[in-house]
Motif scaffolding. Structure first.
Motif, PDB file in Angstrom:
ATOM      1  N   TYR A   1     -30.084 -32.484  42.096  1.00 37.21           N
ATOM      2  CA  TYR A   1     -30.634 -32.286  40.763  1.00 37.21           C
ATOM      3  C   TYR A   1     -31.299 -30.921  40.599  1.00 37.21           C
ATOM      4  CZ  TYR A   1     -30.046 -37.385  40.309  1.00 37.21           C
ATOM      5  OH  TYR A   1     -29.544 -38.668  40.263  1.00 37.21           O
ATOM      6  N   ASN A   2     -31.959 -30.450  41.643  1.00 37.15           N
ATOM      7  CA  ASN A   2     -32.617 -29.149  41.519  1.00 37.15           C
ATOM      8  C   ASN A   2     -31.599 -28.030  41.307  1.00 37.15           C
ATOM      9  OD1 ASN A   2     -31.629 -29.496  44.093  1.00 37.15           O
ATOM     10  ND2 ASN A   2     -33.467 -28.767  45.145  1.00 37.15           N
ATOM     11  N   GLN A   3     -30.446 -28.129  41.972  1.00 38.79           N
ATOM     12  CA  GLN A   3     -29.404 -27.125  41.779  1.00 38.79           C
ATOM     13  C   GLN A   3     -28.773 -27.234  40.393  1.00 38.79           C
ATOM     14  OE1 GLN A   3     -26.644 -26.638  45.113  1.00 38.79           O
ATOM     15  NE2 GLN A   3     -28.113 -27.633  46.458  1.00 38.79           N
ATOM     16  N   ALA A   4     -28.638 -28.459  39.887  1.00 40.18           N
ATOM     17  CA  ALA A   4     -28.123 -28.657  38.530  1.00 40.18           C
ATOM     18  C   ALA A   4     -29.082 -28.038  37.515  1.00 40.18           C
ATOM     19  CB  ALA A   4     -27.945 -30.147  38.247  1.00 40.18           C
ATOM     20  N   PHE A   5     -30.372 -28.260  37.744  1.00 41.07           N
ATOM     21  CA  PHE A   5     -31.389 -27.687  36.849  1.00 41.07           C
ATOM     22  C   PHE A   5     -31.306 -26.159  36.868  1.00 41.07           C
ATOM     23  CE2 PHE A   5     -35.580 -26.021  35.871  1.00 41.07           C
ATOM     24  CZ  PHE A   5     -35.941 -26.738  34.750  1.00 41.07           C
TER      25      PHE A   5
ATOM     26  N   VAL B   1     -40.042 -33.946  39.524  1.00 40.91           N
ATOM     27  CA  VAL B   1     -39.176 -34.685  40.444  1.00 40.91           C
ATOM     28  C   VAL B   1     -37.932 -33.861  40.764  1.00 40.91           C
ATOM     29  CG1 VAL B   1     -37.652 -36.690  40.677  1.00 40.91           C
ATOM     30  CG2 VAL B   1     -39.963 -36.994  39.773  1.00 40.91           C
ATOM     31  N   VAL B   2     -37.295 -33.328  39.724  1.00 36.46           N
ATOM     32  CA  VAL B   2     -36.033 -32.591  39.886  1.00 36.46           C
ATOM     33  C   VAL B   2     -36.212 -31.366  40.777  1.00 36.46           C
ATOM     34  CG1 VAL B   2     -34.398 -31.130  38.632  1.00 36.46           C
ATOM     35  CG2 VAL B   2     -34.963 -33.397  37.749  1.00 36.46           C
ATOM     36  N   LEU B   3     -37.313 -30.653  40.610  1.00 37.71           N
ATOM     37  CA  LEU B   3     -37.532 -29.415  41.356  1.00 37.71           C
ATOM     38  C   LEU B   3     -38.062 -29.653  42.765  1.00 37.71           C
ATOM     39  CD1 LEU B   3     -39.063 -27.056  38.645  1.00 37.71           C
ATOM     40  CD2 LEU B   3     -36.703 -27.207  39.421  1.00 37.71           C
ATOM     41  N   SER B   4     -38.492 -30.867  43.067  1.00 35.12           N
ATOM     42  CA  SER B   4     -39.054 -31.157  44.384  1.00 35.12           C
ATOM     43  C   SER B   4     -37.942 -31.335  45.426  1.00 35.12           C
ATOM     44  CB  SER B   4     -39.913 -32.421  44.334  1.00 35.12           C
ATOM     45  OG  SER B   4     -39.114 -33.552  44.025  1.00 35.12           O
ATOM     46  N   ASP B   5     -38.314 -31.199  46.682  1.00 33.19           N
ATOM     47  CA  ASP B   5     -37.376 -31.433  47.792  1.00 33.19           C
ATOM     48  C   ASP B   5     -37.400 -32.926  48.112  1.00 33.19           C
ATOM     49  OD1 ASP B   5     -35.717 -31.234  49.968  1.00 33.19           O
ATOM     50  OD2 ASP B   5     -37.253 -30.433  51.309  1.00 33.19           O
ATOM     51  N   PHE B   6     -36.835 -33.730  47.190  1.00 32.91           N
ATOM     52  CA  PHE B   6     -37.026 -35.171  47.257  1.00 32.91           C
ATOM     53  C   PHE B   6     -36.250 -35.842  48.389  1.00 32.91           C
ATOM     54  CE2 PHE B   6     -34.142 -34.172  43.652  1.00 32.91           C
ATOM     55  CZ  PHE B   6     -32.943 -34.648  44.177  1.00 32.91           C
TER      56      PHE B   6
ATOM     57  N   LYS C   1     -20.444 -26.445  32.861  1.00 33.57           N
ATOM     58  CA  LYS C   1     -20.609 -27.902  32.803  1.00 33.57           C
ATOM     59  C   LYS C   1     -19.954 -28.600  33.987  1.00 33.57           C
ATOM     60  CE  LYS C   1     -20.041 -31.982  29.891  1.00 33.57           C
ATOM     61  NZ  LYS C   1     -19.569 -32.837  30.990  1.00 33.57           N
ATOM     62  N   ILE C   2     -18.796 -28.130  34.396  1.00 32.06           N
ATOM     63  CA  ILE C   2     -18.127 -28.721  35.566  1.00 32.06           C
ATOM     64  C   ILE C   2     -19.014 -28.612  36.798  1.00 32.06           C
ATOM     65  CG2 ILE C   2     -16.205 -28.430  37.181  1.00 32.06           C
ATOM     66  CD1 ILE C   2     -14.485 -27.610  34.720  1.00 32.06           C
ATOM     67  N   ALA C   3     -19.597 -27.420  37.000  1.00 27.09           N
ATOM     68  CA  ALA C   3     -20.477 -27.208  38.154  1.00 27.09           C
ATOM     69  C   ALA C   3     -21.731 -28.074  38.044  1.00 27.09           C
ATOM     70  CB  ALA C   3     -20.859 -25.733  38.245  1.00 27.09           C
ATOM     71  N   PHE C   4     -22.268 -28.169  36.827  1.00 32.89           N
ATOM     72  CA  PHE C   4     -23.464 -28.992  36.588  1.00 32.89           C
ATOM     73  C   PHE C   4     -23.184 -30.455  36.909  1.00 32.89           C
ATOM     74  CE2 PHE C   4     -25.975 -31.711  33.793  1.00 32.89           C
ATOM     75  CZ  PHE C   4     -27.259 -31.206  33.933  1.00 32.89           C
ATOM     76  N   ASP C   5     -22.061 -30.971  36.411  1.00 31.21           N
ATOM     77  CA  ASP C   5     -21.708 -32.381  36.639  1.00 31.21           C
ATOM     78  C   ASP C   5     -21.572 -32.691  38.128  1.00 31.21           C
ATOM     79  OD1 ASP C   5     -21.736 -32.837  33.951  1.00 31.21           O
ATOM     80  OD2 ASP C   5     -19.564 -32.772  33.688  1.00 31.21           O
ATOM     81  N   ILE C   6     -20.966 -31.788  38.860  1.00 33.34           N
ATOM     82  CA  ILE C   6     -20.789 -31.997  40.307  1.00 33.34           C
ATOM     83  C   ILE C   6     -22.147 -32.092  40.990  1.00 33.34           C
ATOM     84  CG2 ILE C   6     -19.999 -30.908  42.444  1.00 33.34           C
ATOM     85  CD1 ILE C   6     -17.622 -29.784  40.810  1.00 33.34           C
ATOM     86  N   LYS C   7     -23.067 -31.208  40.612  1.00 36.80           N
ATOM     87  CA  LYS C   7     -24.396 -31.216  41.226  1.00 36.80           C
ATOM     88  C   LYS C   7     -25.142 -32.510  40.908  1.00 36.80           C
ATOM     89  CE  LYS C   7     -24.099 -27.177  43.125  1.00 36.80           C
ATOM     90  NZ  LYS C   7     -23.914 -27.086  44.598  1.00 36.80           N
ATOM     91  N   ILE C   8     -25.057 -32.988  39.689  1.00 37.79           N
ATOM     92  CA  ILE C   8     -25.731 -34.251  39.336  1.00 37.79           C
ATOM     93  C   ILE C   8     -25.132 -35.406  40.121  1.00 37.79           C
ATOM     94  CG2 ILE C   8     -26.128 -35.941  37.511  1.00 37.79           C
ATOM     95  CD1 ILE C   8     -27.931 -33.587  37.148  1.00 37.79           C
ATOM     96  N   GLU C   9     -23.809 -35.470  40.180  1.00 37.79           N
ATOM     97  CA  GLU C   9     -23.148 -36.573  40.884  1.00 37.79           C
ATOM     98  C   GLU C   9     -23.443 -36.564  42.377  1.00 37.79           C
ATOM     99  OE1 GLU C   9     -19.118 -36.068  39.674  1.00 37.79           O
ATOM    100  OE2 GLU C   9     -19.570 -36.598  37.579  1.00 37.79           O
ATOM    101  N   ASN C  10     -23.741 -35.389  42.917  1.00 36.36           N
ATOM    102  CA  ASN C  10     -24.105 -35.277  44.332  1.00 36.36           C
ATOM    103  C   ASN C  10     -25.606 -35.436  44.565  1.00 36.36           C
ATOM    104  OD1 ASN C  10     -21.470 -34.876  45.207  1.00 36.36           O
ATOM    105  ND2 ASN C  10     -21.609 -32.655  45.064  1.00 36.36           N
ATOM    106  N   ILE C  11     -26.334 -35.797  43.509  1.00 40.19           N
ATOM    107  CA  ILE C  11     -27.815 -35.937  43.547  1.00 40.19           C
ATOM    108  C   ILE C  11     -28.457 -34.624  43.995  1.00 40.19           C
ATOM    109  CG2 ILE C  11     -29.685 -37.572  44.066  1.00 40.19           C
ATOM    110  CD1 ILE C  11     -27.247 -38.985  43.090  1.00 40.19           C
TER     111      ILE C  11
END
Length: 658
Positions: free
Chosen positions: A582-586, A511-516, A570-580
């Motif tokens: 997920y693939n970039q956070a991964f 799911v995370v890696l897909s272009d959802f 972690k700051i960059a990761f959190d921003i990516k998750i909050e912006n949905i």
């Protein structure tokens, strides 16, 4: 001499601390159930101990069957955000919800022995339980109690909303053409209508004028001609009289190579229809010179027909009673003597978006919600959407004039002082009332622009509220033939089968890696790739975990360099998750993991393996490992909760003190 040499030899033996095997290379599926329980306990514990509300509103699925892969996509996208916010200290409010009313359940209940309402309720409860158990198996848990649209308190809030809208002057009874489904035997709202290309037989027919002249009229709805009330022309169009005494547009005559003379229609007042009724000739600018430039009007079955007739003092009527006409359309053929010619015509025809059957406009008295577009615009301004989603949602809402709320069914919320029930989209649209503040986010499929997103915005805005701060839209999962997965098509993969076949964390990576944000094709290759990524992360984290030898030690004072790099990551990761995103956070997680691994040269590893447990090298390195493993594992809980809990369990006797 021999004994001395032997003693000297053993003095040179070095103690090597190679990685343990606390965490295996592969997931042991026999512990899935325990890990699942651990995930639930962790979710509940975080919720109870956190503060600062964050609301993820569940757009409730329909409780009439088992969940499929599309549901897993949706719930995983929500669950990642829920778990991320929980780990970061928010008291996330996330209740599983279910739509319970409506035709699919009613039809199932009617086919069963016993009381329809008891049957319907039991069907909804049965599938609610099945669906919830399935979600829980995949590590997806709510934080707050479930809700069903058939709950008494939910219905009370819904009726209160209806009465508020009524008292504020937004709800009326209207007698006007409304979409009607002969299959479902109920009216429908505009938002339930889609259009598809259909090849229909159209007909050119004659309506008599005095002096043996006839109007040449074209229609794709031959059945409405028996209810003809008028014809409409446009004074801006040039009309002609052909050699066959037919009146039509000059454009039609020219394109069909008909000989003609100019003909003035401005003074025409009446004609005789097929029932030998004297009818009026009317004029309106909406008529174009496409086809013959003459439109036949049957007031009960078209918005323009209704509008023009009413404007000119003619009472709009249906062809006959609703069920007879719409279930027996073939009865209403034009007699051959009036037919000029027939031809197949391909056009966009309205269908019910659920059962894909044709629908028709019928004059009927129904309950409507009128819109205040100023309120709706003000509401939408306060909701964060992508530009694409905003354009789509606004175009759908602003193309409507009102909302037909009434349905001629039994299983649903009764409209006060009526035998009808409320549209199920009114049910789900009223969920915003569950909370005193707007939800932080709605996450649903793109079909909800015509459904839940739209009904929520309309209902909330009409009482000057905002249902959510943000709307995020994902695509659908398609099969190998690019068909959308759905229950009705029977191509939806069973989640129970998928759970038995795949590691649930691997499905999450898929799911995370897909272009959802767009539609996704479900393929074996994509899952194989997800499995490879999972294996790399698992091996990396197990390396850190399996090299923690020092037990019951309070690790602290990690090197500033490592800590700074991690905190930036972690700051960059959190921003990516909050912006949905997920693939970039991964990808950020993966890159940090690889970058740190690259610093562990073979020489450095050997030095670490050979170091005594109380040595500076061993303590400093294990401090780094413990710090990174603990902090990365918190982050990973949202992405890979099962692996995260394995890591948690391996750290029972080791802890990092910040």
């Amino acid at each position: 001499m021999y004994d001395v040499e032997r003693r000297n030899f053993f003095k040179t033996i070095i103690m090597v601390y190679l990685p343990k095997d606390k965490i295996g290379q592969k997931l042991d599926r026999s512990i899935l159930s325990k890990l699942n329980n651990d995930i639930e306990v962790k979710v509940k514990s975080l919720y109870e101990n956190n503060d600062g509300h964050f609301i993820v509103q569940d757009g409730e699925p329909y409780a009439n069957g088992e969940l499929h892969l599309g549901h897993l996509l949706n719930k995983t996208l929500k669950d990642i955000l829920v778990k991320h916010q929980l780990v970061n200290g928010k008291k996330v409010i996330f209740s599983f919800g279910w739509d319970c009313f409506g035709l699919p359940i009613e039809n199932k209940a009617k086919d069963m022995d016993g009381d329809l309402f008891d049957n319907a309720k039991n069907i909804a409860l049965k599938y609610k339980k099945i669906q919830k158990n399935t979600l829980n198996k995949f590590g997806v848990f709510s934080t707050t109690p479930d809700f069903l649209t058939m709950d008494d308190d939910f219905k009370e809030r819904e009726i209160l909303l209806f009465n508020t809208l009524f008292n504020n002057g937004f709800i009326f009874n209207k007698n006007k053409p409304t979409w009607y489904s002969p299959t479902l035997k109920t009216v429908l709202a505009n938002s339930e209508i889609e259009y598809k290309k259909i090849a229909d037989e159209s007909v050119y027919f004659k309506l008599n004028l005095k002096d043996d002249k006839s109007f040449l009229v074209w229609t794709t709805t031959e059945w409405t001609v028996s209810g003809n009330q008028s014809i409409c022309l446009n004074k801006q169009i040039e009309y002609v009289l052909t050699e066959a005494s037919l009146i039509c547009s000059k454009k039609y005559a020219y394109e069909n190579k008909l000989n003609f003379t100019r003909f003035d229609v401005s003074n025409l007042e009446t004609y005789t229809n097929h029932k030998r009724e004297i009818c009026r000739v009317l004029f309106d600018d909406y008529v174009t010179d496409d086809h013959t430039g003459i439109v036949h009007l049957c007031g009960g079955h078209g918005d323009d027909d209704f509008r023009i007739l009413e404007k000119n003092g003619v009472t709009p009527k249906n062809v006959c009673d609703v069920e007879n006409i719409l279930n027996h359309i073939e009865r209403y053929k034009i007699l051959d003597e009036y037919v000029y010619r027939r031809e197949v015509f391909e056009h966009d025809y309205p269908i019910d978006w659920r059962n894909r059957d044709k629908v028709y406009k019928v004059l009927t008295n129904q309950t409507y919600l009128d819109f205040d577009f100023t309120k709706i615009k003000n509401c939408l301004k306060q909701i964060k959407l992508s530009s694409k989603d905003r354009t789509r949602l606004e175009s759908m809402i602003f193309s409507r004039k009102d909302w037909c709320l009434s349905r001629q069914r039994k299983w649903g919320v009764k409209i006060p002082n009526s035998n009808d029930i409320l549209d199920v989209w009114f049910d789900s649209g009223s969920t915003f009332q569950m909370y005193d503040t707007p939800a932080d986010i709605y996450i649903e499929g793109s079909d909800q622009h015509r459904g839940w997103f739209q009904s929520s915005v309309i209902l909330a805005s009409m009482i000057d509220k905002v249902p959510t701060k943000r709307i995020f839209t994902h695509g659908f999962i398609l099969d190998d033939t690019k068909e959308k997965l759905s229950k009705s098509k029977g191509n939806g993969s069973s989640l129970e089968d998928l759970f038995d076949k795949y590691n649930p964390d691997v499905l999450r990576i898929w799911v995370v890696l897909s272009d959802f944000r767009n539609d996704i094709v479900f393929s074996e290759n994509a899952l194989i790739n997800a499995g490879k990524q999972y294996f790399k992360i698992r091996n990396y984290l197990r390396f850190l975990s399996n090299n923690l030898y020092i037990e019951n030690y309070e690790f602290k004072n990690v090197s500033g360099n490592i800590k700074n790099k991690f905190e930036t990551f972690k700051i960059a990761f959190d921003i990516k998750i909050e912006n949905i995103e997920y693939n970039q956070a991964f990808n950020l997680f993966f890159k940090f993991m690889l970058d740190y691994s690259a610093t562990l040269s073979e020489e450095k590893k050997n030095e670490f393996y050979e170091a005594e447990l109380n040595s500076k090298v061993r303590i400093n390195t294990e401090t780094e490992f413990c710090y990174l493993l603990t902090e990365m594992n918190k982050m990973m809980f949202c992405l890979l909760p099962f692996l995260s809990l394995e890591i948690d369990n391996s750290l029972k006797n080791v802890r990092w003190e910040n």
